[in-house]
Write a protein that holds these residues in place. Sequence first.
Motif, short mmCIF file in Angstrom:
data_model
loop_
_atom_site.label_atom_id
_atom_site.label_comp_id
_atom_site.label_asym_id
_atom_site.label_seq_id
_atom_site.Cartn_x
_atom_site.Cartn_y
_atom_site.Cartn_z
N ASN A 126 -2.64 -17.58 43.82
CA ASN A 126 -1.41 -16.88 44.20
C ASN A 126 -1.51 -15.35 44.11
O ASN A 126 -0.70 -14.64 44.70
CB ASN A 126 -0.20 -17.39 43.40
CG ASN A 126 -0.36 -17.22 41.91
OD1 ASN A 126 -1.44 -16.87 41.43
ND2 ASN A 126 0.70 -17.44 41.17
N TYR A 127 -2.47 -14.86 43.34
CA TYR A 127 -2.75 -13.42 43.31
C TYR A 127 -4.27 -13.22 43.34
O TYR A 127 -4.85 -12.75 42.36
CB TYR A 127 -2.21 -12.78 42.03
CG TYR A 127 -0.72 -12.57 41.99
CD1 TYR A 127 -0.13 -11.47 42.61
CD2 TYR A 127 0.12 -13.45 41.31
CE1 TYR A 127 1.24 -11.26 42.56
CE2 TYR A 127 1.49 -13.26 41.25
CZ TYR A 127 2.04 -12.15 41.88
OH TYR A 127 3.40 -11.95 41.83
N ARG B 202 4.67 -18.83 41.52
CA ARG B 202 4.29 -17.84 40.51
C ARG B 202 4.37 -18.51 39.15
O ARG B 202 5.30 -19.29 38.90
CB ARG B 202 5.25 -16.65 40.53
CG ARG B 202 5.22 -15.84 41.82
CD ARG B 202 6.42 -14.92 41.92
NE ARG B 202 6.55 -14.06 40.76
CZ ARG B 202 7.66 -13.99 40.01
NH1 ARG B 202 8.70 -14.76 40.27
NH2 ARG B 202 7.71 -13.16 38.99
N CYS B 203 3.39 -18.22 38.30
CA CYS B 203 3.45 -18.87 36.99
C CYS B 203 4.67 -18.40 36.22
O CYS B 203 5.18 -19.10 35.36
CB CYS B 203 2.17 -18.63 36.21
SG CYS B 203 1.77 -16.92 36.13
N THR B 204 5.19 -17.21 36.56
CA THR B 204 6.37 -16.67 35.88
C THR B 204 7.67 -16.98 36.63
O THR B 204 8.69 -16.38 36.32
CB THR B 204 6.24 -15.15 35.73
OG1 THR B 204 5.86 -14.62 37.00
CG2 THR B 204 5.22 -14.74 34.70
O1 G3H Z 1 1.35 -16.36 38.72
C1 G3H Z 1 1.17 -15.75 37.69
C2 G3H Z 1 1.32 -14.30 37.62
O2 G3H Z 1 0.74 -13.79 36.46
C3 G3H Z 1 2.76 -13.87 37.75
O3 G3H Z 1 2.81 -12.54 38.05
O4 G3H Z 1 5.19 -12.12 37.46
O5 G3H Z 1 3.87 -10.48 38.80
O6 G3H Z 1 4.58 -12.64 39.79
P1 G3H Z 1 4.19 -11.91 38.55
#
Ligand code: G3H
Length: 484
Positions: A158-159, A292-294
Amino acid sequence: DGEVYKYYADGEWRASGSGKSVAIVNPTTRQTQYRVQACTQEEVNKVMEGAKVAQKAWARTPLWKRAELLHKAAAILKEHKAPIAECLVKEIAKPAKDAVTEVVRSGDLVSYTAEEGVRILGEGKLLVSDSFPGNERNKYCLSSKVPLGIVLAIPPFNYPVNLAVSKIGPALIAGNALVLKPPTQCLLCNQGAVAALHMVHCFHLAGFPKGLISCVTGKGSEIGDFLTMHPGVNCISFTGGDTGIAISKKAGMVPLQMELGGKDACIVLEDADLDLVAANIVKGGFSYSGQRCTAVKVVLIMETVADTVVEKVNAKLAKLKVGPPEDNCDITPVVTESSANFIEGLVMDAKEKGATFCQEYRREGNLIWPLLLDHVRPDMRIAWEEPFGPVLPVIRINSVEEGIHHCNASNFGLQGCVFTRDINKAIMISDAMESGTVQINSAPARGPDHFPFQGLKDSGIGSQGITNSINMMTKVKSTVINLP
Ligand code: G3H
């Protein structure tokens, strides 16, 4: 279609001797978009040998010179934002605007890392012996931070760029060599690998010494374990799913930095600003289609305000644009078909068990329309599992304790958030939540990228954020001067 992107080793682009390649399927068209080399274990060994040699010289390169090269790479990365963003659109269906943001954010991250590195690595410590009982003042201990050796970086799909440079930057400024293994979303796909290769090219153009950075692509089954268990690796920084748990069990005695899944809870109290809540639920739960994990992955809301918030969220969801990433849609196809199938499985389980669907469930290929599931109960899988898609469960609660209890019963503990106007309550709830970070009155997020970022329980080990990552990728070395 015939072209296969080369891998990067010893300062040059190479074709694998395997003669084989791995396809990267575009999540939107579901056709093969790119192909990357399927590297062999022998090639990985060569990369490790080269990295070892390069690292020795790099560790002796003045810190300011290392920083200078990183600044150069950051500038080149920003210059190349358009073509890299295009890869992100085609490989992982990231909305076009967000794809550009990822690259720019990555350039900023690398520059900040260079600045932070020269500050924190430019300082050491002097200790004197007579503060410890029984000692005279005859021993002087000089301690400073030295590199670990070779850092293995494995970012998630995802990143592929940002979470690669968040490992590459700290590793390099601290004097390490870096081996990058782009994301392996499933055993046979390398979503994000071409964006990662392009990003590596920016480091190549900046002029880093050959062998210091390498990037190997291929099948997880062939080079995955081989890399993570390789005796040449001195540190592993991994972001992704529960593969990280398997890696941590198999890895040798090396420092590990792992950011795995999350089930970030959003606790909403009765006195919250409900418009702010609704806006953050939509942003937190549905940005990049929830991948996103967050992301907000469960809403725990006081029954008395639930109807109002659900209504506000539904009104906002109705306005989201659903479609291809090229058109800058808010909701785009999820990364793979198996991911879409998994999300659908969670949705169907909730349906059978009586959840209220606030929208009609709709899917075309990998594209899933945003869906809010109300009246979710703890016996439903979606109450606990991480969909990594645009579907969000709402659990109605009758007390704050109930919300905290649900949050803490999860195996995950990445981030969480609480909405209330009562700051004292917010702090108490934050203290009670077993999550690495709790956001008060905003959705969870990793950035700004110098903030500490860490998960508890199955969400990971170690703490990231620029400063923490630099420190983690070093060890303390002491020299003691003994006076007669
Ligand atoms: O997907 C995991 C990322 O560390 C989340 O990053 O909060 O910037 O989307 P982000």
